[in-house]
Design a protein around this motif. Structure first.
Motif, PDB file in Angstrom:
ATOM      1  N   PHE A   1     -16.806 -35.558 -51.759  1.00 63.52           N
ATOM      2  CA  PHE A   1     -17.890 -36.283 -51.114  1.00 63.52           C
ATOM      3  C   PHE A   1     -17.568 -37.773 -51.025  1.00 63.52           C
ATOM      4  N   GLY A   2     -17.070 -38.343 -52.110  1.00 62.22           N
ATOM      5  CA  GLY A   2     -16.692 -39.761 -52.124  1.00 62.22           C
ATOM      6  C   GLY A   2     -15.615 -40.067 -51.103  1.00 62.22           C
ATOM      7  N   ALA A   3     -14.625 -39.195 -50.990  1.00 64.03           N
ATOM      8  CA  ALA A   3     -13.549 -39.388 -50.016  1.00 64.03           C
ATOM      9  C   ALA A   3     -14.085 -39.332 -48.589  1.00 64.03           C
ATOM     10  N   VAL A   4     -15.002 -38.413 -48.322  1.00 65.41           N
ATOM     11  CA  VAL A   4     -15.592 -38.302 -46.977  1.00 65.41           C
ATOM     12  C   VAL A   4     -16.410 -39.551 -46.649  1.00 65.41           C
ATOM     13  N   VAL A   5     -17.202 -40.020 -47.591  1.00 58.44           N
ATOM     14  CA  VAL A   5     -18.003 -41.226 -47.361  1.00 58.44           C
ATOM     15  C   VAL A   5     -17.091 -42.424 -47.116  1.00 58.44           C
ATOM     16  N   TYR A   6     -16.044 -42.576 -47.918  1.00 62.63           N
ATOM     17  CA  TYR A   6     -15.095 -43.674 -47.743  1.00 62.63           C
ATOM     18  C   TYR A   6     -14.466 -43.611 -46.355  1.00 62.63           C
ATOM     19  N   TYR A   7     -13.983 -42.460 -45.957  1.00 67.21           N
ATOM     20  CA  TYR A   7     -13.339 -42.296 -44.658  1.00 67.21           C
ATOM     21  C   TYR A   7     -14.291 -42.643 -43.518  1.00 67.21           C
ATOM     22  N   THR A   8     -15.514 -42.180 -43.592  1.00 68.38           N
ATOM     23  CA  THR A   8     -16.453 -42.454 -42.501  1.00 68.38           C
ATOM     24  C   THR A   8     -16.774 -43.945 -42.406  1.00 68.38           C
TER      25      THR A   8
ATOM     26  N   VAL B   1     -14.853 -46.551 -43.413  1.00 69.08           N
ATOM     27  CA  VAL B   1     -13.702 -47.408 -43.151  1.00 69.08           C
ATOM     28  C   VAL B   1     -12.967 -47.040 -41.865  1.00 69.08           C
ATOM     29  N   TYR B   2     -12.973 -45.792 -41.470  1.00 64.90           N
ATOM     30  CA  TYR B   2     -12.190 -45.368 -40.314  1.00 64.90           C
ATOM     31  C   TYR B   2     -12.990 -44.678 -39.203  1.00 64.90           C
ATOM     32  N   TYR B   3     -13.811 -43.736 -39.543  1.00 66.17           N
ATOM     33  CA  TYR B   3     -14.370 -42.802 -38.579  1.00 66.17           C
ATOM     34  C   TYR B   3     -15.147 -43.457 -37.435  1.00 66.17           C
ATOM     35  N   TYR B   4     -16.040 -44.379 -37.741  1.00 66.71           N
ATOM     36  CA  TYR B   4     -16.923 -44.929 -36.720  1.00 66.71           C
ATOM     37  C   TYR B   4     -16.263 -45.986 -35.839  1.00 66.71           C
ATOM     38  N   TYR B   5     -15.220 -46.635 -36.332  1.00 64.73           N
ATOM     39  CA  TYR B   5     -14.589 -47.706 -35.568  1.00 64.73           C
ATOM     40  C   TYR B   5     -13.731 -47.167 -34.428  1.00 64.73           C
ATOM     41  N   GLU B   6     -13.802 -47.882 -33.309  1.00 65.90           N
ATOM     42  CA  GLU B   6     -12.974 -47.563 -32.153  1.00 65.90           C
ATOM     43  C   GLU B   6     -12.418 -48.867 -31.600  1.00 65.90           C
ATOM     44  N   PRO B   7     -11.207 -48.832 -31.057  1.00 66.17           N
ATOM     45  CA  PRO B   7     -10.684 -50.046 -30.424  1.00 66.17           C
ATOM     46  C   PRO B   7     -11.475 -50.374 -29.162  1.00 66.17           C
ATOM     47  N   VAL B   8     -11.624 -51.662 -28.894  1.00 65.94           N
ATOM     48  CA  VAL B   8     -12.308 -52.130 -27.690  1.00 65.94           C
ATOM     49  C   VAL B   8     -11.224 -52.470 -26.673  1.00 65.94           C
ATOM     50  N   GLN B   9     -11.352 -51.932 -25.481  1.00 63.80           N
ATOM     51  CA  GLN B   9     -10.393 -52.222 -24.415  1.00 63.80           C
ATOM     52  C   GLN B   9     -10.715 -53.585 -23.803  1.00 63.80           C
ATOM     53  N   ALA B  10      -9.733 -54.465 -23.817  1.00 62.96           N
ATOM     54  CA  ALA B  10      -9.907 -55.799 -23.246  1.00 62.96           C
ATOM     55  C   ALA B  10      -9.961 -55.704 -21.726  1.00 62.96           C
ATOM     56  N   ASN B  11     -10.850 -56.499 -21.119  1.00 58.05           N
ATOM     57  CA  ASN B  11     -10.900 -56.522 -19.657  1.00 58.05           C
ATOM     58  C   ASN B  11     -10.094 -57.684 -19.095  1.00 58.05           C
ATOM     59  N   GLY B  12      -9.644 -58.581 -19.974  1.00 59.45           N
ATOM     60  CA  GLY B  12      -8.760 -59.665 -19.554  1.00 59.45           C
ATOM     61  C   GLY B  12      -9.437 -60.903 -19.003  1.00 59.45           C
ATOM     62  N   SER B  13     -10.766 -60.885 -18.869  1.00 63.66           N
ATOM     63  CA  SER B  13     -11.412 -62.073 -18.320  1.00 63.66           C
ATOM     64  C   SER B  13     -12.677 -62.492 -19.064  1.00 63.66           C
ATOM     65  N   THR B  14     -13.491 -61.548 -19.534  1.00 66.76           N
ATOM     66  CA  THR B  14     -14.759 -61.925 -20.165  1.00 66.76           C
ATOM     67  C   THR B  14     -14.889 -61.405 -21.597  1.00 66.76           C
TER      68      THR B  14
END
Length: 171
Positions: A17-24, A26-39
């Motif tokens: 349970f602790g490992a699952v909570v840690y993973y969610t 620190v990693y699970y919810y984050y996604e990279p944001v694609q840069a649009n190059g201007s704004t």
């Protein structure tokens, strides 16, 4: 013997349970944001009250839909702090939020140290991007920049139950 097996099962379940909570968190919810190059990096112009894009390169960002304060970004800019402070609104009292350890470019302690040492200035990107949350941009003397979301006074009041004043926008 049954007590030892039961105790071991409890420990194993707790560890999983602790490992699952840690993973969610620190990693699970984050996604990279694609840069649009201007704004991707904008600052609030003091004269017009409008957000304006600034020059930037090497933009990296992450975000998560699980919280309005999980946005973090890093970039570089050729623009100087003296020119920026003449044109754009400064944000007082900003404190960078810690990013996940794997997002290497954003070190909240180092950014906070630069702000305290006056080698970085924090600017307003957008006030009340979401109720009680401002987007701020810190830029250092050497042209490194960082973006994060800051809980403003209205957000503090809303989250701790204090009555909102007239200065706070409608939710």
């Amino acid at each position: 013997m049954t007590g030892k097996i039961f105790a071991a099962a409890i420990v194993i379940v707790a560890l999983v349970f602790g490992a699952v909570v840690y993973y969610t968190q620190v990693y699970y919810y984050y996604e990279p944001v694609q840069a649009n190059g201007s704004t991707d990096v904008m600052l609030l112009n003091t004269a017009t009250g409008e957000r304006e894009p600034i020059l930037y390169e090497n933009f990296e960002a992450i975000d998560a839909n699980s919280s309005p304060i999980r946005y973090r970004a890093c970039f570089t800019t050729p623009m100087s702090i003296p020119m920026l402070t003449e044109t754009y609104e400064i944000y007082e009292g900003a404190e960078p939020r810690v990013a996940p350890g794997w997002f290497d470019c954003f070190d909240a302690e180092a950014i906070g140290g630069e702000i305290e040492a006056d080698t970085a200035v924090v600017f307003v990107d957008e006030r009340n991007r979401e109720f009680g949350i401002d987007r701020v941009v810190a830029i250092t003397d050497d042209g490194r920049g960082y973006v994060w979301h800051e809980v403003n006074d209205c957000g503090d009041k809303a989250y701790d139950g204090t009555p909102l004043g007239d200065e706070c926008p409608e939710r």
